[in-house]
Write an enzyme that holds these catalytic residues in place. Structure first.
Site, short mmCIF file in Angstrom:
data_model
loop_
_atom_site.label_atom_id
_atom_site.label_comp_id
_atom_site.label_asym_id
_atom_site.label_seq_id
_atom_site.Cartn_x
_atom_site.Cartn_y
_atom_site.Cartn_z
CG ASN A 112 83.02 26.89 77.52
OD1 ASN A 112 83.38 25.84 77.03
ND2 ASN A 112 82.80 27.03 78.82
NE ARG A 113 87.38 23.58 78.06
CZ ARG A 113 86.85 24.07 79.19
NH1 ARG A 113 85.60 24.46 79.24
NH2 ARG A 113 87.60 24.19 80.27
CG HIS A 138 87.41 31.41 78.50
ND1 HIS A 138 86.08 31.16 78.23
CD2 HIS A 138 87.59 30.99 79.79
CE1 HIS A 138 85.49 30.62 79.29
NE2 HIS A 138 86.39 30.48 80.25
CG HIS A 208 84.98 33.69 83.48
ND1 HIS A 208 84.96 33.11 84.73
CD2 HIS A 208 85.21 32.69 82.60
CE1 HIS A 208 85.20 31.82 84.59
NE2 HIS A 208 85.34 31.53 83.31
CB SER A 209 81.50 38.03 87.67
OG SER A 209 81.87 39.29 87.14
CE1 TYR A 210 86.53 33.18 87.67
CE2 TYR A 210 86.22 31.24 89.03
CZ TYR A 210 86.76 31.84 87.91
OH TYR A 210 87.51 31.10 87.04
CG ASP A 280 83.49 23.69 83.72
OD1 ASP A 280 82.89 24.59 83.10
OD2 ASP A 280 84.73 23.56 83.72
CD GLN A 317 80.24 26.10 80.67
OE1 GLN A 317 79.58 26.08 79.62
NE2 GLN A 317 81.00 25.09 81.04
CD GLU A 345 81.84 31.01 82.56
OE1 GLU A 345 82.51 30.95 81.53
OE2 GLU A 345 81.95 30.16 83.48
C1 GLA Z 1 84.92 28.32 82.25
C2 GLA Z 1 85.22 26.94 81.81
C3 GLA Z 1 85.95 26.23 82.86
C4 GLA Z 1 87.23 26.97 83.22
C5 GLA Z 1 86.89 28.36 83.62
C6 GLA Z 1 88.14 29.17 83.85
O1 GLA Z 1 83.99 28.33 83.24
O2 GLA Z 1 84.05 26.21 81.42
O3 GLA Z 1 86.25 24.92 82.44
O4 GLA Z 1 88.07 26.99 82.11
O5 GLA Z 1 86.12 28.98 82.64
O6 GLA Z 1 89.00 28.59 84.76
#
Ligand code: GLA
Length: 380
Positions: A112-113, A138, A208-210, A280, A317, A345
């Protein structure tokens, strides 16, 4: 030798896996995970990428590779025994080498940020790579998702190792990180993370699995029911950086303490939902004092599949694939539209290095960062 009920409970929770693996054979609760290594292609410099198939013979088959330490597929049965792949991604290595939104990858050094790509540590200011507006996301441009990891088979799985040199993406300290994927007897994909550094630094690793429990490429996740065990979340500003507030979820669309369809409130007129383009955000997990505890549970009413996320981390997250826009074509050439998957996450809170009130992400020189998350699939 028999194990007592408390130990058995710990095994079920996925704790002390090495010991459980050994003892389970003696109790009949076997955890004989088959690990099969194959080539998944070559990088342009000729290095071979290997993919490891981990299967416990009880329904869970996970494939992980040493490029990005990526989870490439997770196959689980539904209530009628139909097995599908429940993670987004690509069929071949080339897909993962193109720009993509971190499908299945380990993200680091800082998941994350980090606001303005800047933080102070031991009285020194560090500037890390800015790659998301004015913020760092990331781990920077060449985060752990883009690293070629060393691999070693271990009981019930595989251990990946990478190094990141002092100053890599702006972060201090020579860092060695290890990520071990194992499959547990109760259908869990367990991820153990460790890291050490020779200088004080910050670390926040996640996966970061979807997920789409109807199967990847099979529609949206808006009807999945989500439970997140959190009384509070961290609201964000327009750059998705936490404001610092720990806001009660009570009475907001962020209250997932009771299972609620993801789509039930996602389009409500709510400032935080607008800023995130959906969910998010980081939820502040209700910790009960244990180590690896249930944090979230997702249920797909169509197929009956359930995903439970257990972790020792303070936050998660929950991201509803708001940036997916159909431009990425994944497995089988299927386009992945907005909200066709969700991520959970597990993490320390975003931008923690700039919030002294948040749980600390500092890793002292010579100390060990150590954390565990399990993605578990109870029988549908
Ligand atoms: C995380 C972030 C999102 C985005 C995804 C990747 O979940 O919080 O804002 O950047 O990764 O696309």
């Amino acid at each position: 030798m028999l194990i007592n009920r408390r130990q058995a409970g710990a095994c079920l929770a996925g704790l002390a896996l090495a010991a459980c693996g050994k003892k389970s054979e003696e109790t009949g609760a076997t955890n004989t995970v088959k690990v099969n290594k194959e080539s998944f292609g070559k990088l342009s410099d000729g290095r071979e990428v290997d993919i490891y198939t981990l299967s416990n013979g009880k329904g869970l088959v996970a494939r992980v590779m040493n490029q990005g330490a990526i989870v490439q597929s997770v196959k689980v049965p539904d209530k009628s025994g139909n097995v599908v792949d429940v993670v987004l991604g690509f069929d071949n290595l080339d897909g993962y080498l193109q720009k993509n939104p971190y499908f299945g990858a380990i993200v680091g050094r800082y998941g994350n940020r980090i606001g303005s790509g800047k933080f102070a540590l031991d009285g020194k200011t560090y500037n890390v790579v800015v790659n998301d507006g004015k913020n760092s996301l990331h781990g920077g441009n060449i985060g752990f998702d883009k690293k070629y990891w060393g691999a070693r088979e271990v009981p019930n799985g595989v251990e990946f190792t990478t190094t990141s040199a002092d100053g890599d993406q702006g972060y201090p300290g020579n860092l060695t990180a290890k990520v071990t994927y194992t499959v547990t007897p109760d259908n869990g994909l367990r991820i153990d993370y460790t890291a050490t550094s020779d200088k004080d630094t910050v670390v926040n690793l996640t996966n970061h699995s979807y997920w789409n429990l109807s199967g990847q490429g099979n529609g949206l996740i808006l009807d999945h029911e989500m439970m997140i065990d959190a009384d509070r979340f961290t609201p964000v500003d327009a750059g998705l950086i936490p404001t610092g507030e720990l806001k009660p979820v009570e009475g907001t669309p962020f209250d997932f303490r009771q299972p609620t369809a993801i789509g039930a409130r996602i389009n409500e007129d709510n400032e935080q939902l607008k800023l995130g383009g959906g969910y998010d955000h980081n939820w502040v997990l209700n910790r009960k004092g244990g180590s690896v505890e249930l944090a979230a549970r997702a249920h797909d009413p169509k197929t009956g599949r359930v995903l439970e996320v257990l972790t020792d981390q303070p936050g998660v997250q929950f991201y509803t694939g708001n940036f997916l826009d159909g431009s990425v074509k994944g497995k089988g050439g299927i386009a992945y539209p907005k909200r066709s998957a969700f991520c959970l996450e597990t993490q320390h809170f975003p931008d923690s290095p700039n919030h002294p009130d948040f749980p600390s992400t500092e890793l002292k020189a010579g100390q060990e960062y150590k954390t565990t998350t399990i993605f578990r699939f109870p029988a549908a």
